[in-house]
Write a protein that holds these residues in place. Structure first.
Motif, PDB file in Angstrom:
ATOM      1  N   GLY A  12      -3.835  -4.733 -10.858  1.00 57.36           N
ATOM      2  CA  GLY A  12      -4.278  -4.561 -12.234  1.00 57.36           C
ATOM      3  C   GLY A  12      -3.140  -4.062 -13.117  1.00 57.36           C
ATOM      4  N   PHE A  13      -3.488  -3.544 -14.281  1.00 60.41           N
ATOM      5  CA  PHE A  13      -2.490  -3.062 -15.230  1.00 60.41           C
ATOM      6  C   PHE A  13      -1.737  -1.832 -14.718  1.00 60.41           C
ATOM      7  CE2 PHE A  13      -5.293  -4.870 -18.791  1.00 60.41           C
ATOM      8  CZ  PHE A  13      -4.524  -6.020 -18.900  1.00 60.41           C
ATOM      9  N   PHE A  14      -2.406  -1.015 -13.923  1.00 57.26           N
ATOM     10  CA  PHE A  14      -1.858   0.309 -13.601  1.00 57.26           C
ATOM     11  C   PHE A  14      -1.581   0.519 -12.120  1.00 57.26           C
ATOM     12  CE2 PHE A  14      -5.036   0.577 -17.055  1.00 57.26           C
ATOM     13  CZ  PHE A  14      -4.166   0.784 -18.109  1.00 57.26           C
ATOM     14  N   GLY A  15      -1.733  -0.530 -11.303  1.00 56.82           N
ATOM     15  CA  GLY A  15      -1.650  -0.341  -9.861  1.00 56.82           C
ATOM     16  C   GLY A  15      -0.403  -0.876  -9.211  1.00 56.82           C
ATOM     17  N   GLY A  16       0.706  -0.928  -9.936  1.00 61.23           N
ATOM     18  CA  GLY A  16       1.915  -1.523  -9.389  1.00 61.23           C
ATOM     19  C   GLY A  16       2.408  -0.880  -8.115  1.00 61.23           C
ATOM     20  N   ALA A  17       2.456   0.461  -8.106  1.00 58.65           N
ATOM     21  CA  ALA A  17       2.967   1.158  -6.923  1.00 58.65           C
ATOM     22  C   ALA A  17       2.074   0.903  -5.718  1.00 58.65           C
ATOM     23  CB  ALA A  17       3.084   2.652  -7.212  1.00 58.65           C
ATOM     24  N   GLY A  18       0.775   0.940  -5.938  1.00 54.27           N
ATOM     25  CA  GLY A  18      -0.141   0.687  -4.839  1.00 54.27           C
ATOM     26  C   GLY A  18      -0.059  -0.740  -4.338  1.00 54.27           C
ATOM     27  N   ALA A  19       0.124  -1.682  -5.261  1.00 53.22           N
ATOM     28  CA  ALA A  19       0.278  -3.079  -4.866  1.00 53.22           C
ATOM     29  C   ALA A  19       1.521  -3.256  -4.001  1.00 53.22           C
ATOM     30  CB  ALA A  19       0.344  -3.973  -6.102  1.00 53.22           C
ATOM     31  N   CYS A  20       2.612  -2.635  -4.429  1.00 49.94           N
ATOM     32  CA  CYS A  20       3.848  -2.733  -3.661  1.00 49.94           C
ATOM     33  C   CYS A  20       3.672  -2.159  -2.259  1.00 49.94           C
ATOM     34  CB  CYS A  20       4.971  -1.993  -4.380  1.00 49.94           C
ATOM     35  SG  CYS A  20       5.566  -2.834  -5.864  1.00 49.94           S
ATOM     36  N   ALA A  21       3.004  -1.033  -2.168  1.00 50.81           N
ATOM     37  CA  ALA A  21       2.795  -0.408  -0.867  1.00 50.81           C
ATOM     38  C   ALA A  21       1.984  -1.302   0.060  1.00 50.81           C
ATOM     39  CB  ALA A  21       2.107   0.941  -1.046  1.00 50.81           C
ATOM     40  N   ALA A  22       1.106  -2.121  -0.539  1.00 46.77           N
ATOM     41  CA  ALA A  22       0.285  -3.039   0.252  1.00 46.77           C
ATOM     42  C   ALA A  22       0.988  -4.367   0.500  1.00 46.77           C
ATOM     43  CB  ALA A  22      -1.047  -3.278  -0.464  1.00 46.77           C
ATOM     44  N   GLY A  23       2.211  -4.523  -0.046  1.00 44.76           N
ATOM     45  CA  GLY A  23       2.957  -5.758   0.142  1.00 44.76           C
ATOM     46  C   GLY A  23       2.584  -6.856  -0.818  1.00 44.76           C
ATOM     47  N   PHE A  24       2.003  -6.487  -1.963  1.00 42.17           N
ATOM     48  CA  PHE A  24       1.574  -7.452  -2.965  1.00 42.17           C
ATOM     49  C   PHE A  24       2.479  -7.377  -4.202  1.00 42.17           C
ATOM     50  CE2 PHE A  24      -2.074  -7.419  -0.327  1.00 42.17           C
ATOM     51  CZ  PHE A  24      -2.879  -8.509  -0.643  1.00 42.17           C
ATOM     52  N   PRO A  25       2.569  -8.456  -4.978  1.00 38.15           N
ATOM     53  CA  PRO A  25       3.400  -8.434  -6.190  1.00 38.15           C
ATOM     54  C   PRO A  25       2.829  -7.490  -7.241  1.00 38.15           C
ATOM     55  CG  PRO A  25       2.134 -10.465  -6.096  1.00 38.15           C
ATOM     56  CD  PRO A  25       1.943  -9.782  -4.770  1.00 38.15           C
ATOM     57  N   PRO A  26       3.670  -6.664  -7.847  1.00 39.93           N
ATOM     58  CA  PRO A  26       3.162  -5.670  -8.794  1.00 39.93           C
ATOM     59  C   PRO A  26       2.898  -6.194 -10.192  1.00 39.93           C
ATOM     60  CG  PRO A  26       5.526  -5.415  -8.534  1.00 39.93           C
ATOM     61  CD  PRO A  26       5.111  -6.476  -7.563  1.00 39.93           C
ATOM     62  N   PHE A  27       3.488  -7.355 -10.561  1.00 37.40           N
ATOM     63  CA  PHE A  27       3.415  -7.837 -11.945  1.00 37.40           C
ATOM     64  C   PHE A  27       2.848  -9.264 -11.986  1.00 37.40           C
ATOM     65  CE2 PHE A  27       7.433  -5.277 -11.550  1.00 37.40           C
ATOM     66  CZ  PHE A  27       6.896  -4.097 -12.033  1.00 37.40           C
ATOM     67  N   PRO A  28       2.315  -9.668 -13.128  1.00 35.22           N
ATOM     68  CA  PRO A  28       1.688 -10.995 -13.230  1.00 35.22           C
ATOM     69  C   PRO A  28       2.700 -12.128 -13.247  1.00 35.22           C
ATOM     70  CG  PRO A  28       1.649  -9.893 -15.359  1.00 35.22           C
ATOM     71  CD  PRO A  28       2.145  -8.885 -14.375  1.00 35.22           C
ATOM     72  N   MET A  29       2.209 -13.326 -12.893  1.00 32.67           N
ATOM     73  CA  MET A  29       3.053 -14.509 -12.810  1.00 32.67           C
ATOM     74  C   MET A  29       2.217 -15.745 -13.122  1.00 32.67           C
ATOM     75  SD  MET A  29       3.234 -14.957  -8.658  1.00 32.67           S
ATOM     76  CE  MET A  29       2.969 -13.235  -8.221  1.00 32.67           C
ATOM     77  N   ALA A  30       2.906 -16.875 -13.272  1.00 28.26           N
ATOM     78  CA  ALA A  30       2.244 -18.177 -13.374  1.00 28.26           C
ATOM     79  C   ALA A  30       2.227 -18.826 -12.004  1.00 28.26           C
ATOM     80  CB  ALA A  30       2.982 -19.061 -14.375  1.00 28.26           C
ATOM     81  N   PRO A  35       7.794  -7.230  -3.651  1.00 28.08           N
ATOM     82  CA  PRO A  35       7.603  -5.838  -3.237  1.00 28.08           C
ATOM     83  C   PRO A  35       8.886  -5.162  -2.762  1.00 28.08           C
ATOM     84  CG  PRO A  35       5.788  -7.180  -2.435  1.00 28.08           C
ATOM     85  CD  PRO A  35       6.797  -8.132  -3.004  1.00 28.08           C
ATOM     86  N   ALA A  36       9.790  -5.945  -2.181  1.00 24.78           N
ATOM     87  CA  ALA A  36      11.040  -5.353  -1.698  1.00 24.78           C
ATOM     88  C   ALA A  36      11.879  -4.766  -2.821  1.00 24.78           C
ATOM     89  CB  ALA A  36      11.856  -6.410  -0.950  1.00 24.78           C
ATOM     90  N   ASN A  37      11.644  -5.224  -4.061  1.00 24.40           N
ATOM     91  CA  ASN A  37      12.437  -4.750  -5.198  1.00 24.40           C
ATOM     92  C   ASN A  37      11.732  -3.691  -6.032  1.00 24.40           C
ATOM     93  OD1 ASN A  37      14.680  -6.397  -4.692  1.00 24.40           O
ATOM     94  ND2 ASN A  37      13.735  -8.141  -5.741  1.00 24.40           N
ATOM     95  N   CYS A  38      10.564  -3.251  -5.605  1.00 22.82           N
ATOM     96  CA  CYS A  38       9.806  -2.284  -6.409  1.00 22.82           C
ATOM     97  C   CYS A  38      10.602  -1.014  -6.709  1.00 22.82           C
ATOM     98  CB  CYS A  38       8.503  -1.934  -5.712  1.00 22.82           C
ATOM     99  SG  CYS A  38       7.275  -3.272  -5.759  1.00 22.82           S
ATOM    100  N   ALA A  39      11.296  -0.497  -5.711  1.00 20.20           N
ATOM    101  CA  ALA A  39      12.047   0.744  -5.918  1.00 20.20           C
ATOM    102  C   ALA A  39      13.159   0.561  -6.942  1.00 20.20           C
ATOM    103  CB  ALA A  39      12.631   1.228  -4.595  1.00 20.20           C
ATOM    104  N   SER A  40      13.647  -0.668  -7.088  1.00 18.87           N
ATOM    105  CA  SER A  40      14.726  -0.931  -8.046  1.00 18.87           C
ATOM    106  C   SER A  40      14.217  -1.075  -9.475  1.00 18.87           C
ATOM    107  CB  SER A  40      15.473  -2.208  -7.643  1.00 18.87           C
ATOM    108  OG  SER A  40      16.088  -2.067  -6.384  1.00 18.87           O
ATOM    109  N   VAL A  41      12.980  -1.538  -9.648  1.00 23.78           N
ATOM    110  CA  VAL A  41      12.495  -1.799 -11.006  1.00 23.78           C
ATOM    111  C   VAL A  41      11.608  -0.695 -11.568  1.00 23.78           C
ATOM    112  CG1 VAL A  41      12.685  -4.290 -10.723  1.00 23.78           C
ATOM    113  CG2 VAL A  41      10.510  -3.176 -10.216  1.00 23.78           C
ATOM    114  N   PHE A  42      10.966   0.083 -10.721  1.00 17.23           N
ATOM    115  CA  PHE A  42      10.051   1.097 -11.241  1.00 17.23           C
ATOM    116  C   PHE A  42      10.735   2.144 -12.129  1.00 17.23           C
ATOM    117  CE2 PHE A  42       6.184   0.661  -8.196  1.00 17.23           C
ATOM    118  CZ  PHE A  42       5.942  -0.586  -8.744  1.00 17.23           C
ATOM    119  N   PRO A  43      12.002   2.523 -11.873  1.00 20.02           N
ATOM    120  CA  PRO A  43      12.647   3.455 -12.803  1.00 20.02           C
ATOM    121  C   PRO A  43      12.759   2.915 -14.225  1.00 20.02           C
ATOM    122  CG  PRO A  43      13.826   3.424 -10.721  1.00 20.02           C
ATOM    123  CD  PRO A  43      12.825   2.316 -10.660  1.00 20.02           C
TER     124      PRO A  43
END
Length: 538
Positions: free
Chosen positions: A363-381, A405-413
């Motif tokens: 969803g809009f606010f669950g990026g970190a949780g999505a990453c932890a589950a191995g799912f993409p944090p942001f929307p796409m086509a 998900p492998a790049n979450c730590a690089s983009v979340f800051p």
């Protein structure tokens, strides 16, 4: 093994949903594998390319005042005005016949090209905003280097059409529903563009489904948000996000729009948002916007509710008594949310739906949780094969490097302090629905991005443009939603874009930068088979 579990196949992570369909990033390795990310554009030596990951504006550049990126696209014209918000649409006039036999002076090329885009509602606008600038902007974009404002539309629905602003080329109409602040009222406004698209003429401003429009009374009074015409221009559909309803409106008499029928998506356990209609008007490709909990992503007992539904709308198209929409099939998945819109396209003779999300897996606010589950944090086509409309099948996803998900730590800051629309898609368009070669997507924080989709299994990026950050929010912008405007930060390019193969250009709007006219460079576009017939871009 439980289907919600991650499987390792040939070293590639595959996430399986409750249906067993792949919902992660890649299929099995091999000749038919879906690539992990879309190949990056190759930029010219004089371009100013991204310095980090594909789609990223690093935190340091934001803090210093973002100066923008570009790759194979350059800015050739701009009209900032006082910004815009969620949607834009286009109308191309045709030359008038000048001979007795009805032929043209030379050919049927556009005479005027007009653009229209919405702005923040009066109720949310800053007190310093001039009321004369409220409403939908009317733009002359005929001269790509000099797009300029010709007026404002300020009837009830046009004051803030939200995401519903659409043109029908065939009947030369502009329409919007009352999407005020994402959920307004039952109004629908219709304008005539046939005399001069630079000066639209009001035909109707009607409260739909209330009985005052001359049609039946709707079971629930419609609330505007999204909307779209059938290609023949005789029906306008409202995407009622608030109440999870789709409403059909008869605009055969464009001076007297009237309500036809409603489908309640709650009967399917689904939501609503944007939509599109097949060329013959007999199919509606309606999104189901899901707002999931992160815990549901890997819970096998929670079925996916995000995606789209294919409806049979032939009864509406034929104007049968008591016409109804009938479900044909659904395409639902967990690795995305807040389904935004669809585009039915033909690519090399085969039928597809381009589906675009507005929210990531959590969803809009669950990026970190999505990453932890191995799912993409942001929307796409994504591109979906509908050759068998009973069994829509995923073909590919347009995944940027920021979305793995492998790049979450690089983009979340980059996103500290932001609460919504941090990275990812909002609206996309094609060059030609009937022969699609090119997809252009407006992004939150990642600019305007262009993809080659001639091979739908192997889309690749060919160009992008990020406007520079502005220091002061524009009065007509909704960029302050959730306090997300940051002086000098990247803009939200949230509206549909409009390609022009003859000129090698595209135009769109970004919330604080207003209207941007961009030209392709280095021969990357148009392709030899690209074309942009009026009205066939979305």
């Amino acid at each position: 093994m439980n289907r919600s579990l991650s499987l390792i196949k040939s070293g590639v992570l595959v996430l399986l949903g409750v249906s067993g369909a792949a919902i992660g990033f890649a299929a099995d390795a091999g000749s038919d594998a879906i690539p992990l990310t879309v190949p990056k554009a190759v930029c010219g030596s004089e371009d100013n390319p991204e310095t980090g990951l594909q789609g990223q504006v690093p935190a340091a550049l934001r803090a210093a005042g973002f100066k923008g990126f570009n790759c194979n696209l350059k800015l050739i014209g701009q009209s900032r005005n006082d910004g815009g918000n969620w949607q834009s649409t286009e109308f191309k006039e045709r030359r008038q016949p000048v001979r007795d036999d009805g032929s043209y002076r030379d050919d049927d090329k556009p005479f005027h090209v007009c653009g229209y885009y919405g702005s923040q509602s009066p109720s949310l606008s800053p007190a310093t905003r001039n009321p004369a600038t409220y409403g939908t902007r009317v733009m002359d974009v005929t001269n790509a280097k000099n797009p300029h404002l010709t007026g404002y539309l300020q009837t009830s629905s046009m004051l803030d059409p939200w995401e519903s602003l659409k043109v029908n080329e065939r009947r030369q109409l502009l329409a919007a529903d009352q999407g005020t602040n994402g959920g307004g009222g039952p109004g629908v406004d219709v304008y005539d563009l046939s005399q001069d698209c630079r000066s639209p003429q009001l035909l109707a401003s009607v409260a739909i489904g209330t009985g005052t429009d001359g049609g039946p009374v709707a079971p629930v009074t419609p609330i505007g948000h999204e909307g779209s015409f059938a290609p023949d221009g005789l029906t306008y559909y409202i995407g009622d996000l608030t109440q999870k309803l789709y409403h059909a409106v008869d605009v055969t008499d464009s001076t007297h729009p009237k309500y036809i029928t409603t489908f309640d998506m709650k009967t399917l356990g689904l939501g609503t948002h944007g939509l599109s209609v097949s060329n013959d008007g007999n199919r509606l490709y309606a999104t189901s916007a899901s707002f999931p909990a992160v815990a549901d992503l890997t819970n096998p007992n929670v079925a996916p509710t995000n995606g789209f539904v294919i409806f049979d709308t032939s009864e509406i198209q034929e104007r049968r008594p008591n016409a109804q929409m009938k479900v044909i099939s659904t395409f639902l998945f967990k690795d995305g949310s807040v389904a935004q819109h669809t585009i039915p396209v033909t690519i090399r003779g085969k039928s597809y739906i381009i589906h675009v999300d507005e929210g990531g897996s959590g969803g809009f606010f669950g990026g970190a949780g999505a990453c932890a589950a191995g799912f993409p944090p942001f929307p796409m086509a994504r591109i979906v094969d509908i050759g068998d409309e009973l069994k829509p099948k995923l073909v590919s996803k347009l995944v940027l490097e920021i979305n793995t998900p492998a790049n979450c730590a690089s983009v979340f800051p980059d996103l500290v302090g932001l609460s919504i629309f941090t990275y990812g898609t909002h609206y996309c368009s094609v060059d030609n629905r009937n022969n699609a070669t090119t997809l252009v997507c407006g992004m939150f924080n990642s600019g305007i991005r262009v993809f080659d989709i001639r091979n739908p299994r192997r889309p690749k990026e060919i160009a992008y443009y990020y406007p520079a950050g502005v220091t002061t929010q524009s009065g007509g912008s909704n960029h302050d939603v959730g306090n997300n405007f940051v002086p000098g930060g990247p803009d939200w390019c949230s509206a549909q874009a409009h390609l022009d193969a003859e000129r090698g250009t595209l135009w769109t709007t970004c919330q604080d930068n207003g209207l941007l006219m961009l030209k392709f460079e280095h021969g990357v576009w148009p392709f030899p088979d690209s074309s942009t017939p009026p009205g066939e871009q979305n």
